[in-house]
Design a protein around this motif. Structure first.
Motif, PDB file in Angstrom:
ATOM      1  N   CYS A 228       8.680   0.418   8.792  1.00 36.26           N
ATOM      2  CA  CYS A 228       9.072  -0.485   7.795  1.00 36.26           C
ATOM      3  C   CYS A 228       8.118  -0.471   6.466  1.00 36.26           C
ATOM      4  CB  CYS A 228       8.904  -2.113   8.184  1.00 36.26           C
ATOM      5  SG  CYS A 228       9.535  -3.207   7.020  1.00 36.26           S
ATOM      6  N   PRO A 229       8.355   0.260   5.279  1.00 35.50           N
ATOM      7  CA  PRO A 229       7.518   0.250   4.146  1.00 35.50           C
ATOM      8  C   PRO A 229       7.316  -1.162   3.757  1.00 35.50           C
ATOM      9  CG  PRO A 229       9.885   0.971   3.624  1.00 35.50           C
ATOM     10  CD  PRO A 229      10.026   0.665   4.979  1.00 35.50           C
ATOM     11  N   SER A 230       6.003  -1.259   3.188  1.00 39.80           N
ATOM     12  CA  SER A 230       5.699  -2.438   2.461  1.00 39.80           C
ATOM     13  C   SER A 230       4.668  -2.224   1.231  1.00 39.80           C
ATOM     14  CB  SER A 230       5.048  -3.587   3.483  1.00 39.80           C
ATOM     15  OG  SER A 230       4.365  -4.642   2.745  1.00 39.80           O
ATOM     16  N   GLU A 231       4.736  -2.895   0.203  1.00 43.12           N
ATOM     17  CA  GLU A 231       3.850  -2.537  -0.860  1.00 43.12           C
ATOM     18  C   GLU A 231       2.785  -3.766  -1.242  1.00 43.12           C
ATOM     19  OE1 GLU A 231       5.837  -1.116  -4.112  1.00 43.12           O
ATOM     20  OE2 GLU A 231       6.238   0.709  -3.241  1.00 43.12           O
TER      21      GLU A 231
ATOM     22  N   SER B  70       1.039  -0.156   3.019  1.00 44.30           N
ATOM     23  CA  SER B  70       1.674   0.951   3.230  1.00 44.30           C
ATOM     24  C   SER B  70       2.959   0.534   4.068  1.00 44.30           C
ATOM     25  CB  SER B  70       0.964   2.024   3.681  1.00 44.30           C
ATOM     26  OG  SER B  70       1.523   3.199   3.838  1.00 44.30           O
ATOM     27  N   TYR B  71       2.829  -0.072   5.182  1.00 47.96           N
ATOM     28  CA  TYR B  71       3.647  -0.425   5.924  1.00 47.96           C
ATOM     29  C   TYR B  71       3.577  -1.849   6.475  1.00 47.96           C
ATOM     30  CZ  TYR B  71       0.743   0.849   9.842  1.00 47.96           C
ATOM     31  OH  TYR B  71      -0.233   0.969  10.721  1.00 47.96           O
ATOM     32  N   ALA B  72       4.726  -2.204   7.148  1.00 41.30           N
ATOM     33  CA  ALA B  72       4.578  -3.709   7.830  1.00 41.30           C
ATOM     34  C   ALA B  72       5.210  -3.816   9.391  1.00 41.30           C
ATOM     35  CB  ALA B  72       5.505  -4.780   7.003  1.00 41.30           C
TER      36      ALA B  72
ATOM     37  N   PHE C 233      -0.237  -3.141   6.954  1.00 46.93           N
ATOM     38  CA  PHE C 233      -1.198  -2.190   7.079  1.00 46.93           C
ATOM     39  C   PHE C 233      -1.192  -1.064   5.886  1.00 46.93           C
ATOM     40  CE2 PHE C 233       0.009  -3.897  11.252  1.00 46.93           C
ATOM     41  CZ  PHE C 233      -1.184  -4.320  11.741  1.00 46.93           C
ATOM     42  N   ASP C 234      -2.411  -0.804   5.499  1.00 46.07           N
ATOM     43  CA  ASP C 234      -2.516   0.259   4.649  1.00 46.07           C
ATOM     44  C   ASP C 234      -2.260   1.587   5.255  1.00 46.07           C
ATOM     45  OD1 ASP C 234      -5.058   1.042   5.774  1.00 46.07           O
ATOM     46  OD2 ASP C 234      -6.226   0.213   4.224  1.00 46.07           O
ATOM     47  N   LYS C 235      -2.242   2.852   4.479  1.00 45.12           N
ATOM     48  CA  LYS C 235      -2.026   4.013   4.940  1.00 45.12           C
ATOM     49  C   LYS C 235      -3.059   4.421   6.185  1.00 45.12           C
ATOM     50  CE  LYS C 235      -4.511   6.311   1.099  1.00 45.12           C
ATOM     51  NZ  LYS C 235      -5.862   6.814   2.169  1.00 45.12           N
TER      52      LYS C 235
END
Length: 205
Positions: free
Chosen positions: A157-160, A165-167, A185-187
């Motif tokens: 699940c992408p998130s910005e 980076s993702y959720a 969470f970041d990359k």
């Protein structure tokens, strides 16, 4: 726009087909959707642990002629007229004990805020006005009587939001509560938003 319509049509068609399969526990889908809908609050949890906010969660059924859809609003308890999350969930069954909650955003979400108290209003919402969040679906399974639990996929699940980076989302549904733990969470896998110790406990009102 045509591409979005095609994607939604394909998704909707596949869902309808899945729902007509002869699953052993077809009644479980109805039970899960019935348990999810309602008005919830995390006020009691926030009163005990100040690291949690008092949050209102509303989930009401819409589009009953198309399947199992819930309109969702999540807001700080003192700012319920300004929800920070407006979504539509589509609940389907894809196995004897596997249920999927797909997440859709609304392109003109401000036009629908507060409409939870008038579900029939969503008959005017066109299917092209919502957009699937691919990879953010929550897969749930029955754990025991009156209890379903599940989560999103791993880094799907992408998130910005706030440098994420993702959720991820972990959800447990019972007859009187929904436990929801959303984290970003970041990359590198470092948490950048969301509750740290545990998820939010939403009591059904």
């Amino acid at each position: 726009m045509k591409k979005i319509m095609l994607l939604f049509t394909l998704s909707f068609g596949i869902t309808v087909g899945a729902q007509t399969k002869n699953f052993k526990n077809k009644a479980d889908l109805e039970e899960l959707v019935s348990m999810m809908q309602g008005t919830y609050s995390s006020e009691q949890q926030a009163a005990v642990d100040t690291s949690f906010y008092s949050i209102s969660l509303r989930m009401v059924p819409i589009w009953k002629d198309k399947g199992h859809y819930l309109y969702v609003e999540q807001a700080l308890l003192k700012k319920q007229d300004k929800p920070y999350r407006v979504r539509i969930y589509k609940i389907t069954q894809r196995g004897d004990n596997e249920f999927v909650s797909e997440i859709y955003t609304l392109k003109n979400e401000k036009d629908w805020i507060g409409k939870w108290n008038d579900p029939e209003a969503f008959q005017k919402l066109n299917e092209t006005e919502i957009e699937l969040k691919p990879g953010c679906e929550v897969v749930l399974k029955r754990i025991e009587k009156n209890k379903f639990a599940g989560q999103t996929g791993v880094r799907t699940c992408p998130s910005e939001l706030r440098g994420a980076s993702y959720a991820t989302s972990k959800v447990t549904v019972t007859a009187n509560q929904i436990l929801s733990w959303d984290q970003g969470f970041d990359k590198d896998g470092n948490q950048v938003w969301g509750a740290v110790k545990s998820g939010y406990i939403f009591d059904k009102l």
